[in-house]
Design a protein around this motif. Structure first.
Motif, PDB file in Angstrom:
ATOM      1  N   LEU A  78       0.855  -1.189   0.000  1.00 55.61           N
ATOM      2  CA  LEU A  78       0.000   0.000   0.000  1.00 55.61           C
ATOM      3  C   LEU A  78       0.889   1.237   0.000  1.00 55.61           C
ATOM      4  O   LEU A  78       1.542   1.553   0.993  1.00 55.61           O
ATOM      5  N   ILE A  79       0.931   1.925  -1.136  1.00 61.64           N
ATOM      6  CA  ILE A  79       1.836   3.058  -1.320  1.00 61.64           C
ATOM      7  C   ILE A  79       1.040   4.251  -1.804  1.00 61.64           C
ATOM      8  O   ILE A  79       0.046   4.111  -2.522  1.00 61.64           O
ATOM      9  N   GLY A  80       1.464   5.443  -1.401  1.00 62.79           N
ATOM     10  CA  GLY A  80       0.833   6.672  -1.867  1.00 62.79           C
ATOM     11  C   GLY A  80       1.881   7.648  -2.341  1.00 62.79           C
ATOM     12  O   GLY A  80       3.010   7.643  -1.852  1.00 62.79           O
ATOM     13  N   ASN A 135      -3.003   8.322  -5.456  1.00 66.63           N
ATOM     14  CA  ASN A 135      -2.497   9.535  -6.089  1.00 66.63           C
ATOM     15  C   ASN A 135      -3.253  10.729  -5.516  1.00 66.63           C
ATOM     16  O   ASN A 135      -4.424  10.943  -5.833  1.00 66.63           O
ATOM     17  N   ARG A 136      -2.576  11.481  -4.620  1.00 67.49           N
ATOM     18  CA  ARG A 136      -3.180  12.660  -4.009  1.00 67.49           C
ATOM     19  C   ARG A 136      -2.113  13.738  -3.890  1.00 67.49           C
ATOM     20  O   ARG A 136      -0.949  13.491  -4.185  1.00 67.49           O
ATOM     21  N   ASN A 137      -2.486  14.930  -3.431  1.00 63.98           N
ATOM     22  CA  ASN A 137      -1.443  15.929  -3.220  1.00 63.98           C
ATOM     23  C   ASN A 137      -0.653  15.586  -1.950  1.00 63.98           C
ATOM     24  O   ASN A 137      -1.030  14.701  -1.178  1.00 63.98           O
ATOM     25  N   ARG A 178      -1.403  12.619   5.279  1.00 62.33           N
ATOM     26  CA  ARG A 178      -2.550  12.270   6.118  1.00 62.33           C
ATOM     27  C   ARG A 178      -2.904  10.784   5.972  1.00 62.33           C
ATOM     28  O   ARG A 178      -3.217  10.104   6.951  1.00 62.33           O
ATOM     29  N   ALA A 179      -2.830  10.269   4.743  1.00 62.46           N
ATOM     30  CA  ALA A 179      -3.126   8.844   4.508  1.00 62.46           C
ATOM     31  C   ALA A 179      -2.127   7.959   5.241  1.00 62.46           C
ATOM     32  O   ALA A 179      -2.489   6.903   5.770  1.00 62.46           O
ATOM     33  N   HIS A 222      -2.912   5.319   8.511  1.00 62.34           N
ATOM     34  CA  HIS A 222      -2.644   3.905   8.211  1.00 62.34           C
ATOM     35  C   HIS A 222      -3.348   3.419   6.952  1.00 62.34           C
ATOM     36  O   HIS A 222      -3.559   2.213   6.784  1.00 62.34           O
ATOM     37  N   GLU A 223      -3.707   4.329   6.045  1.00 55.29           N
ATOM     38  CA  GLU A 223      -4.262   3.921   4.756  1.00 55.29           C
ATOM     39  C   GLU A 223      -3.156   3.391   3.848  1.00 55.29           C
ATOM     40  O   GLU A 223      -3.406   2.571   2.962  1.00 55.29           O
TER      41      GLU A 223
END
Length: 301
Positions: A96-98, A128-130, A136-137, A141-142
């Motif tokens: 799980l990567i952001g 994919n977010r700023n 925050r994710a 723990h997202e």
């Protein structure tokens, strides 16, 4: 797996020398001779013909040599096929990567493709977010590993540098700003299109403006766009000047669709960093992906 006498026989047959075979196998020449003699007794036929100081395979020896080579080949093929089956039926590992927009769109795709080819039993989900939302994710723990722009002062997060990129001012081709060089104060009268709050690109611009004692609110910002591609599409059809990551506009600048507008004494550089919650840095699959990504881009540097 071939028996020891057969392995010794193969070495002698390949080298046609008891002495060289003994050296390669790290055993005495008498031990080599003993193993070959045992095989000759087993098959009840001679395997080598002694011709003075040299040896040759007998017809029986040649037949045994050919069959043993085939057996070795089958053994290797079986090992490869069993390894592939083991990998295929191993439980999939899900990462799980952001990552911030620029990283997700322009930096990670080739890395992820290469990584998954190397680890076919792993899966990967990429948010994919700023930058603010990726941080925050991570804290919620997202995700277990993030890549963002800059460093946010959060005590329970560790930062690992990945790479550096420029933010450049661009406009569409045939824009009156094309090929011009601006001064920083010209931004106070130049219509701008910018990213949304929380964007790492916007944060870099704000920091650079602050060094010149200019507030973002003082600029004539006509539009804020959520996402790099949305901002690029707006610039294509409008006369605004936009600030975008160089990674995101490399093709457009090379083709002449966009033009870079130079601004004197206004460098815009940003650092991309991995982020992890403190205490999770040694989580094996994520550490592996982090190191793989760093190696991938260090080799391209």
């Amino acid at each position: 797996m071939l028996s020891h006498p057969h392995e010794v026989f193969l070495e002698v047959a390949q080298r046609l020398s008891f002495t060289k075979a003994s050296q390669a196998l790290f055993i005495s020449q008498s031990a080599v001779s003993k193993q070959v003699k045992a095989l000759e007794e087993h098959y009840k036929t001679g395997l080598f013909e002694r011709m003075g100081s040299s040896i040759q395979l007998t017809p029986a020896g040649l037949k045994l040599y050919q069959k043993l080579l085939q057996a070795k080949q089958l053994q290797q093929e079986l090992h490869q096929e069993m390894s592939e089956l083991s990998t295929a039926f191993a439980p999939a590992m899900h990462l799980l990567i952001g990552a911030s927009t620029t990283i997700s769109l322009y930096v990670l795709p080739p890395v992820v493709s290469a990584y998954l080819r190397l680890h076919p039993n792993r899966q990967l989900s990429l948010k994919n977010r700023n930058s603010d939302n990726i941080l925050r994710a991570l804290l919620d723990h997202e995700i277990e590993l993030g890549i963002i722009e800059g460093i946010h002062k959060v005590s329970n997060v560790t930062y690992t540098p990945l790479l550096t990129d420029d933010v450049v001012a661009v406009c569409a081709a045939h824009n009156p700003l094309e090929h011009r060089t601006l001064e920083v104060h010209d931004l106070l009268t130049t219509p701008l299109a910018l990213r949304e709050d929380g964007s790492g690109t916007l944060a870099v611009l704000e920091e650079a403006l602050a060094r010149h004692r200019i507030k973002l609110a003082a600029l004539p910002v006509r539009v804020r766009m959520g996402g790099t591609e949305a901002l690029k599409n707006f610039v294509r059809v409008d006369s605004c000047l936009a600030f975008l990551p160089r990674q995101a506009v490399t093709k457009e600048l090379a083709s002449g669709e966009f033009s870079e507008v130079k601004i004197n004494n206004f460098p815009l550089k940003r650092e991309f960093n991995f982020i992890q919650r403190k205490g999770t840095e040694n989580n094996a699959p994520y550490k592996d992906f982090l190191l793989f990504t760093k190696r991938y881009y260090s080799q391209k540097a």
